[in-house]
Design a protein around this motif. Structure first.
Motif, PDB file in Angstrom:
ATOM      1  N   GLN A 143      32.828  32.702  42.183  1.00 49.86           N
ATOM      2  CA  GLN A 143      33.020  33.338  40.873  1.00 49.86           C
ATOM      3  C   GLN A 143      34.228  34.284  40.835  1.00 49.86           C
ATOM      4  O   GLN A 143      34.360  35.075  39.907  1.00 49.86           O
ATOM      5  N   LEU A 144      35.090  34.194  41.835  1.00 46.69           N
ATOM      6  CA  LEU A 144      36.317  34.990  41.863  1.00 46.69           C
ATOM      7  C   LEU A 144      37.500  34.084  41.575  1.00 46.69           C
ATOM      8  O   LEU A 144      37.699  33.065  42.234  1.00 46.69           O
ATOM      9  N   ILE A 145      38.309  34.453  40.564  1.00 43.83           N
ATOM     10  CA  ILE A 145      39.508  33.693  40.204  1.00 43.83           C
ATOM     11  C   ILE A 145      40.707  34.625  40.318  1.00 43.83           C
ATOM     12  O   ILE A 145      40.739  35.700  39.708  1.00 43.83           O
ATOM     13  N   HIS A 151      49.320  37.236  37.724  1.00 42.49           N
ATOM     14  CA  HIS A 151      48.939  38.493  38.371  1.00 42.49           C
ATOM     15  C   HIS A 151      47.658  39.059  37.756  1.00 42.49           C
ATOM     16  O   HIS A 151      47.544  40.263  37.532  1.00 42.49           O
ATOM     17  N   GLN A 152      46.704  38.183  37.514  1.00 45.02           N
ATOM     18  CA  GLN A 152      45.418  38.595  36.950  1.00 45.02           C
ATOM     19  C   GLN A 152      44.296  38.017  37.794  1.00 45.02           C
ATOM     20  O   GLN A 152      44.426  36.934  38.383  1.00 45.02           O
ATOM     21  N   ALA A 153      43.199  38.751  37.837  1.00 45.12           N
ATOM     22  CA  ALA A 153      42.031  38.304  38.591  1.00 45.12           C
ATOM     23  C   ALA A 153      40.768  38.636  37.805  1.00 45.12           C
ATOM     24  O   ALA A 153      40.731  39.592  37.020  1.00 45.12           O
ATOM     25  N   SER A 154      39.750  37.821  38.017  1.00 45.50           N
ATOM     26  CA  SER A 154      38.467  38.073  37.371  1.00 45.50           C
ATOM     27  C   SER A 154      37.347  37.768  38.359  1.00 45.50           C
ATOM     28  O   SER A 154      37.492  36.910  39.239  1.00 45.50           O
ATOM     29  N   ARG A 156      33.119  37.092  38.323  1.00 45.92           N
ATOM     30  CA  ARG A 156      31.924  36.841  37.509  1.00 45.92           C
ATOM     31  C   ARG A 156      32.264  36.936  36.017  1.00 45.92           C
ATOM     32  O   ARG A 156      31.561  37.576  35.239  1.00 45.92           O
ATOM     33  N   LEU A 157      33.411  36.331  35.658  1.00 42.82           N
ATOM     34  CA  LEU A 157      33.908  36.226  34.283  1.00 42.82           C
ATOM     35  C   LEU A 157      34.408  37.544  33.708  1.00 42.82           C
ATOM     36  O   LEU A 157      34.768  37.606  32.534  1.00 42.82           O
ATOM     37  N   LYS A 158      34.469  38.595  34.521  1.00 42.35           N
ATOM     38  CA  LYS A 158      34.962  39.884  34.043  1.00 42.35           C
ATOM     39  C   LYS A 158      36.331  40.168  34.659  1.00 42.35           C
ATOM     40  O   LYS A 158      36.497  40.073  35.890  1.00 42.35           O
ATOM     41  N   PRO A 159      37.335  40.517  33.833  1.00 43.40           N
ATOM     42  CA  PRO A 159      38.662  40.838  34.375  1.00 43.40           C
ATOM     43  C   PRO A 159      38.597  42.034  35.309  1.00 43.40           C
ATOM     44  O   PRO A 159      37.849  42.995  35.075  1.00 43.40           O
ATOM     45  N   LEU A 160      39.386  41.991  36.370  1.00 44.37           N
ATOM     46  CA  LEU A 160      39.469  43.098  37.318  1.00 44.37           C
ATOM     47  C   LEU A 160      40.705  43.935  37.007  1.00 44.37           C
ATOM     48  O   LEU A 160      41.797  43.400  36.850  1.00 44.37           O
ATOM     49  N   ASP A 161      40.506  45.230  36.910  1.00 42.13           N
ATOM     50  CA  ASP A 161      41.607  46.151  36.624  1.00 42.13           C
ATOM     51  C   ASP A 161      42.203  46.609  37.955  1.00 42.13           C
ATOM     52  O   ASP A 161      41.832  47.643  38.500  1.00 42.13           O
ATOM     53  N   LEU A 162      43.140  45.824  38.483  1.00 42.01           N
ATOM     54  CA  LEU A 162      43.719  46.085  39.792  1.00 42.01           C
ATOM     55  C   LEU A 162      45.159  46.547  39.675  1.00 42.01           C
ATOM     56  O   LEU A 162      45.894  46.098  38.801  1.00 42.01           O
ATOM     57  N   THR A 163      45.553  47.451  40.575  1.00 45.11           N
ATOM     58  CA  THR A 163      46.971  47.772  40.689  1.00 45.11           C
ATOM     59  C   THR A 163      47.667  46.578  41.340  1.00 45.11           C
ATOM     60  O   THR A 163      47.014  45.673  41.879  1.00 45.11           O
ATOM     61  N   SER A 164      48.993  46.563  41.320  1.00 42.86           N
ATOM     62  CA  SER A 164      49.723  45.434  41.893  1.00 42.86           C
ATOM     63  C   SER A 164      49.435  45.290  43.384  1.00 42.86           C
ATOM     64  O   SER A 164      49.299  44.173  43.897  1.00 42.86           O
ATOM     65  N   THR A 165      49.301  46.415  44.090  1.00 40.88           N
ATOM     66  CA  THR A 165      49.037  46.343  45.522  1.00 40.88           C
ATOM     67  C   THR A 165      47.607  45.890  45.796  1.00 40.88           C
ATOM     68  O   THR A 165      47.369  45.093  46.715  1.00 40.88           O
ATOM     69  N   GLU A 166      46.661  46.369  45.025  1.00 44.91           N
ATOM     70  CA  GLU A 166      45.273  45.907  45.181  1.00 44.91           C
ATOM     71  C   GLU A 166      45.178  44.410  44.933  1.00 44.91           C
ATOM     72  O   GLU A 166      44.466  43.694  45.652  1.00 44.91           O
ATOM     73  N   PHE A 167      45.900  43.932  43.919  1.00 43.09           N
ATOM     74  CA  PHE A 167      45.902  42.500  43.623  1.00 43.09           C
ATOM     75  C   PHE A 167      46.467  41.713  44.801  1.00 43.09           C
ATOM     76  O   PHE A 167      45.889  40.712  45.241  1.00 43.09           O
ATOM     77  N   VAL A 229      38.335  45.626  64.969  1.00 48.51           N
ATOM     78  CA  VAL A 229      39.353  44.590  64.782  1.00 48.51           C
ATOM     79  C   VAL A 229      40.096  44.774  63.468  1.00 48.51           C
ATOM     80  O   VAL A 229      41.312  44.976  63.425  1.00 48.51           O
ATOM     81  N   GLY A 230      39.376  44.715  62.333  1.00 54.91           N
ATOM     82  CA  GLY A 230      40.034  44.837  61.033  1.00 54.91           C
ATOM     83  C   GLY A 230      39.131  44.421  59.899  1.00 54.91           C
ATOM     84  O   GLY A 230      37.950  44.767  59.879  1.00 54.91           O
ATOM     85  N   TYR A 231      39.674  43.620  58.966  1.00 55.06           N
ATOM     86  CA  TYR A 231      38.942  43.237  57.758  1.00 55.06           C
ATOM     87  C   TYR A 231      39.021  41.725  57.549  1.00 55.06           C
ATOM     88  O   TYR A 231      39.965  41.072  57.981  1.00 55.06           O
ATOM     89  N   LYS A 232      38.023  41.194  56.858  1.00 58.62           N
ATOM     90  CA  LYS A 232      38.039  39.776  56.515  1.00 58.62           C
ATOM     91  C   LYS A 232      37.454  39.573  55.123  1.00 58.62           C
ATOM     92  O   LYS A 232      36.680  40.393  54.625  1.00 58.62           O
ATOM     93  N   PHE A 233      37.835  38.464  54.499  1.00 56.66           N
ATOM     94  CA  PHE A 233      37.304  38.072  53.204  1.00 56.66           C
ATOM     95  C   PHE A 233      36.146  37.098  53.439  1.00 56.66           C
ATOM     96  O   PHE A 233      36.316  36.059  54.097  1.00 56.66           O
ATOM     97  N   ASN A 234      34.983  37.433  52.893  1.00 61.23           N
ATOM     98  CA  ASN A 234      33.781  36.630  53.064  1.00 61.23           C
ATOM     99  C   ASN A 234      33.515  35.860  51.768  1.00 61.23           C
ATOM    100  O   ASN A 234      33.011  36.425  50.787  1.00 61.23           O
ATOM    101  N   PRO A 235      33.827  34.561  51.708  1.00 59.93           N
ATOM    102  CA  PRO A 235      33.663  33.806  50.454  1.00 59.93           C
ATOM    103  C   PRO A 235      32.213  33.707  49.989  1.00 59.93           C
ATOM    104  O   PRO A 235      31.963  33.630  48.784  1.00 59.93           O
ATOM    105  N   SER A 236      31.265  33.746  50.896  1.00 60.24           N
ATOM    106  CA  SER A 236      29.861  33.655  50.492  1.00 60.24           C
ATOM    107  C   SER A 236      29.380  34.919  49.791  1.00 60.24           C
ATOM    108  O   SER A 236      28.320  34.904  49.151  1.00 60.24           O
ATOM    109  N   GLY A 237      30.162  35.995  49.894  1.00 57.84           N
ATOM    110  CA  GLY A 237      29.792  37.237  49.209  1.00 57.84           C
ATOM    111  C   GLY A 237      30.128  37.217  47.729  1.00 57.84           C
ATOM    112  O   GLY A 237      29.713  38.099  46.980  1.00 57.84           O
ATOM    113  N   VAL A 238      30.918  36.220  47.304  1.00 60.93           N
ATOM    114  CA  VAL A 238      31.345  36.134  45.900  1.00 60.93           C
ATOM    115  C   VAL A 238      30.361  35.237  45.172  1.00 60.93           C
ATOM    116  O   VAL A 238      30.611  34.051  44.939  1.00 60.93           O
ATOM    117  N   LEU A 239      29.229  35.780  44.813  1.00 61.49           N
ATOM    118  CA  LEU A 239      28.187  34.998  44.134  1.00 61.49           C
ATOM    119  C   LEU A 239      27.746  35.719  42.865  1.00 61.49           C
ATOM    120  O   LEU A 239      27.994  36.893  42.696  1.00 61.49           O
TER     121      LEU A 239
END
Length: 239
Positions: A143-145, A151-154, A156-167, A229-239
């Motif tokens: 559900q993450l696009i 330069h836009q992201a949403s 669960r159908l809701k737009p995310l208000d991200l700065t350029s660096t966060e994006f 170690v650091g950070y990772k993106f977990n795709p199963s968390g985007v539900l």
């Protein structure tokens, strides 16, 4: 056309040093010493980069950063902080600064850092003005696009208000699901430099990003920490 950089610094010697060395990069430099005057111009005129000292007469650099972020989420902001003032560095990043440098700083590092931020700003402008959306620059994870062309992201159908660096940070992690990146690797891949001592920049942006995408920031499911170690993106968390 020359790229425009506003330098807000009340120490005349430091301001002259910055102005001379950034002019070598072919930039149009505007120097202001008062925070209130700088804030007015930052809000009413277009700038490719803002360099903000923290302690200023009239209004602090932190307050300028906060006000600019309210209306210009895409504005590139680099804070200049005192070497022993960790509180200012953390607060600046939490208020939306893209990066920080501690004084005294290397002139070559300053030039490299400015070039990196201006390069990212140019890329964002180019994407914003493109009429067509390139499908290969679009990332969808459940559900993450994330659309790199607009330069836009949403989520669960809701737009995310991200700065350029966060994006850029979210987009990079999402393109490499389950891959663990150290803070140094993220600095080099997202910010475009690998100077040691600035890893806290990554921590603060991860925290800000989590506040906007996680259901529970105390137990993040999308951007996870791999301790030691650091950070990772977990795709199963985007539900």
């Amino acid at each position: 056309m020359q790229e425009k950089v506003m330098v807000v610094e009340d120490d005349a010697d430091i301001a002259d040093l910055i102005r001379v060395n950034l002019a070598e990069l072919g930039l149009a430099i505007t120097h202001l010493a008062r925070g209130d005057k700088a804030c007015e111009q930052a809000l009413t005129q277009p700038w490719d980069l803002l360099l903000l000292d923290v302690m200023l007469p009239g209004m602090s650099g932190l307050d300028i950063c906060r006000k600019v972020r309210e209306t210009k989420p895409e504005q590139a902001i680099l804070m200049l902080t005192a070497k022993n003032s960790e509180t200012d560095r953390v607060l600046g990043l939490e208020l939306g600064a893209d990066d920080y440098m501690t004084k005294p700083f290397s002139v070559r590092e300053l030039q490299a850092r400015v070039r990196s931020h201006l390069r990212r700003a140019r890329m964002m402008k180019q994407l914003t003005h493109e009429a067509t959306v390139e499908q290969h620059n679009r990332t969808e994870v459940n559900q993450l696009i994330i659309d790199g062309s607009t330069h836009q992201a949403s989520l669960r159908l809701k737009p995310l208000d991200l700065t350029s660096t966060e994006f850029d940070l979210l987009h990079f992690l999402a393109r490499h699901p389950n891959q663990v990146f150290s803070r140094a690797q993220l600095l080099e891949s997202v910010w475009g430099y690998h100077h040691s001592g600035y890893e806290h920049t990554v921590n603060s942006h991860i925290n800000r990003l989590r506040a906007k995408i996680e259901k529970n920031v105390t137990e993040p499911q999308i951007v996870q920490t791999v301790w030691g170690v650091g950070y990772k993106f977990n795709p199963s968390g985007v539900l």
